[in-house]
Design a protein around this motif. Structure first.
Motif, PDB file in Angstrom:
ATOM      1  N   ILE A  94       0.845  -1.194   0.000  1.00  0.00           N
ATOM      2  CA  ILE A  94       0.000   0.000   0.000  1.00  0.00           C
ATOM      3  C   ILE A  94       0.876   1.238   0.000  1.00  0.00           C
ATOM      4  O   ILE A  94       1.819   1.346   0.784  1.00  0.00           O
ATOM      5  CB  ILE A  94      -0.930   0.005   1.228  1.00  0.00           C
ATOM      6  CG1 ILE A  94      -1.842  -1.235   1.209  1.00  0.00           C
ATOM      7  CG2 ILE A  94      -1.753   1.299   1.278  1.00  0.00           C
ATOM      8  CD1 ILE A  94      -2.711  -1.390   2.441  1.00  0.00           C
ATOM      9  N   LEU A  95       0.552   2.175  -0.884  1.00  0.00           N
ATOM     10  CA  LEU A  95       1.217   3.476  -0.926  1.00  0.00           C
ATOM     11  C   LEU A  95       0.312   4.485  -0.249  1.00  0.00           C
ATOM     12  O   LEU A  95      -0.837   4.675  -0.658  1.00  0.00           O
ATOM     13  CB  LEU A  95       1.494   3.896  -2.376  1.00  0.00           C
ATOM     14  CG  LEU A  95       2.132   5.267  -2.573  1.00  0.00           C
ATOM     15  CD1 LEU A  95       3.521   5.335  -1.940  1.00  0.00           C
ATOM     16  CD2 LEU A  95       2.212   5.611  -4.061  1.00  0.00           C
ATOM     17  N   ALA A 155       8.076   0.932  -8.041  1.00  0.00           N
ATOM     18  CA  ALA A 155       7.592  -0.293  -7.398  1.00  0.00           C
ATOM     19  C   ALA A 155       6.126  -0.527  -7.735  1.00  0.00           C
ATOM     20  O   ALA A 155       5.420   0.385  -8.145  1.00  0.00           O
ATOM     21  CB  ALA A 155       7.760  -0.171  -5.883  1.00  0.00           C
ATOM     22  N   ASP A 156       5.703  -1.766  -7.540  1.00  0.00           N
ATOM     23  CA  ASP A 156       4.298  -2.127  -7.763  1.00  0.00           C
ATOM     24  C   ASP A 156       3.539  -2.049  -6.447  1.00  0.00           C
ATOM     25  O   ASP A 156       4.040  -2.478  -5.407  1.00  0.00           O
ATOM     26  CB  ASP A 156       4.201  -3.546  -8.320  1.00  0.00           C
ATOM     27  CG  ASP A 156       4.790  -3.654  -9.717  1.00  0.00           C
ATOM     28  OD1 ASP A 156       4.671  -2.678 -10.488  1.00  0.00           O
ATOM     29  OD2 ASP A 156       5.370  -4.710 -10.034  1.00  0.00           O
ATOM     30  N   PHE A 157       2.339  -1.494  -6.512  1.00  0.00           N
ATOM     31  CA  PHE A 157       1.484  -1.374  -5.339  1.00  0.00           C
ATOM     32  C   PHE A 157       0.134  -2.001  -5.634  1.00  0.00           C
ATOM     33  O   PHE A 157      -0.318  -2.009  -6.780  1.00  0.00           O
ATOM     34  CB  PHE A 157       1.305   0.098  -4.936  1.00  0.00           C
ATOM     35  CG  PHE A 157       2.578   0.733  -4.447  1.00  0.00           C
ATOM     36  CD1 PHE A 157       2.989   0.569  -3.131  1.00  0.00           C
ATOM     37  CD2 PHE A 157       3.375   1.467  -5.303  1.00  0.00           C
ATOM     38  CE1 PHE A 157       4.172   1.132  -2.687  1.00  0.00           C
ATOM     39  CE2 PHE A 157       4.564   2.040  -4.868  1.00  0.00           C
ATOM     40  CZ  PHE A 157       4.962   1.868  -3.550  1.00  0.00           C
ATOM     41  N   GLY A 159       2.561  -4.320   3.471  1.00  0.00           N
ATOM     42  CA  GLY A 159       3.803  -3.614   3.179  1.00  0.00           C
ATOM     43  C   GLY A 159       3.416  -2.176   2.869  1.00  0.00           C
ATOM     44  O   GLY A 159       2.706  -1.923   1.893  1.00  0.00           O
ATOM     45  N   THR A 160       3.828  -1.242   3.689  1.00  0.00           N
ATOM     46  CA  THR A 160       3.348   0.141   3.566  1.00  0.00           C
ATOM     47  C   THR A 160       4.486   1.096   3.267  1.00  0.00           C
ATOM     48  O   THR A 160       5.502   1.094   3.946  1.00  0.00           O
ATOM     49  CB  THR A 160       2.632   0.575   4.866  1.00  0.00           C
ATOM     50  OG1 THR A 160       1.652  -0.413   5.200  1.00  0.00           O
ATOM     51  CG2 THR A 160       1.959   1.918   4.702  1.00  0.00           C
ATOM     52  N   THR A 161       4.305   1.905   2.230  1.00  0.00           N
ATOM     53  CA  THR A 161       5.245   2.958   1.861  1.00  0.00           C
ATOM     54  C   THR A 161       4.538   4.286   2.047  1.00  0.00           C
ATOM     55  O   THR A 161       3.397   4.442   1.618  1.00  0.00           O
ATOM     56  CB  THR A 161       5.690   2.802   0.391  1.00  0.00           C
ATOM     57  OG1 THR A 161       6.303   1.523   0.219  1.00  0.00           O
ATOM     58  CG2 THR A 161       6.665   3.892  -0.019  1.00  0.00           C
ATOM     59  N   VAL A 162       5.212   5.243   2.674  1.00  0.00           N
ATOM     60  CA  VAL A 162       4.625   6.550   2.942  1.00  0.00           C
ATOM     61  C   VAL A 162       5.394   7.621   2.176  1.00  0.00           C
ATOM     62  O   VAL A 162       6.627   7.642   2.193  1.00  0.00           O
ATOM     63  CB  VAL A 162       4.669   6.860   4.460  1.00  0.00           C
ATOM     64  CG1 VAL A 162       4.282   8.296   4.735  1.00  0.00           C
ATOM     65  CG2 VAL A 162       3.775   5.907   5.226  1.00  0.00           C
ATOM     66  N   ILE A 215       4.070   9.685  -7.499  1.00  0.00           N
ATOM     67  CA  ILE A 215       4.248   9.300  -8.901  1.00  0.00           C
ATOM     68  C   ILE A 215       5.599   8.607  -9.086  1.00  0.00           C
ATOM     69  O   ILE A 215       5.698   7.580  -9.757  1.00  0.00           O
ATOM     70  CB  ILE A 215       4.101  10.532  -9.820  1.00  0.00           C
ATOM     71  CG1 ILE A 215       2.655  11.039  -9.757  1.00  0.00           C
ATOM     72  CG2 ILE A 215       4.506  10.196 -11.254  1.00  0.00           C
ATOM     73  CD1 ILE A 215       2.466  12.446 -10.277  1.00  0.00           C
ATOM     74  N   GLU A 216       6.638   9.149  -8.461  1.00  0.00           N
ATOM     75  CA  GLU A 216       7.970   8.536  -8.557  1.00  0.00           C
ATOM     76  C   GLU A 216       7.971   7.133  -7.953  1.00  0.00           C
ATOM     77  O   GLU A 216       8.563   6.213  -8.515  1.00  0.00           O
ATOM     78  CB  GLU A 216       9.030   9.414  -7.878  1.00  0.00           C
ATOM     79  CG  GLU A 216       9.305  10.700  -8.630  1.00  0.00           C
ATOM     80  CD  GLU A 216       9.622  10.489 -10.112  1.00  0.00           C
ATOM     81  OE1 GLU A 216      10.504   9.660 -10.423  1.00  0.00           O
ATOM     82  OE2 GLU A 216       8.969  11.141 -10.961  1.00  0.00           O
TER      83      GLU A 216
END
Length: 124
Positions: free
Chosen positions: A5-6, A45-47, A28-31, A39-40
């Protein structure tokens, strides 16, 4: 494999809370703190899901979603479902989100159980 998740929000308190909540649920979390940064990250990576604030400086959540969708389409990548979150009752932004057919639209502050229900439903 954990769903990724983004989270896109310029408010540190919100991002820390969502990071903790989603990580505790096994995601799996990206902030990131801006639409441009989002956008970058999507390019790198795939979300499985994007959770994006509506009101942010420079680029709002609606424009962020539009640009991510354009990139995914140009790159022949599959769409990523989006859940928009906002602390403001803005009918115009809500209508734009509905026009985009986002997966869901949640008002802050939100109940964590309700938020997780929306996340699980959206991820299938």
């Amino acid at each position: 494999m954990a769903k990724k998740i983004l989270v896109v929000d310029d408010e540190e308190l919100v991002t820390k809370s969502l990071l903790r909540l989603l990580s505790n649920e096994g995601y799996g979390t990206t902030v990131v703190k801006s639409g441009k940064e989002a956008i970058e990250r999507v390019k790198e990576a795939d979300f499985n899901l994007i959770v994006c604030d509506v009101r942010m400086p420079e680029m709002d959540g609606i424009e962020t979603i539009k640009q991510i969708r354009a990139y995914l389409e140009e790159s022949n990548k599959k769409p990523i479902p989006e859940v928009l979150i906002t602390g403001y009752a803005d009918i115009e932004k809500y209508q734009k989100a509905m026009d985009l057919k986002v997966a869901d639209y949640i008002y802050k502050p939100f109940d964590t159980n309700e938020f997780l229900r929306v996340i699980k439903k959206t991820l299938g």
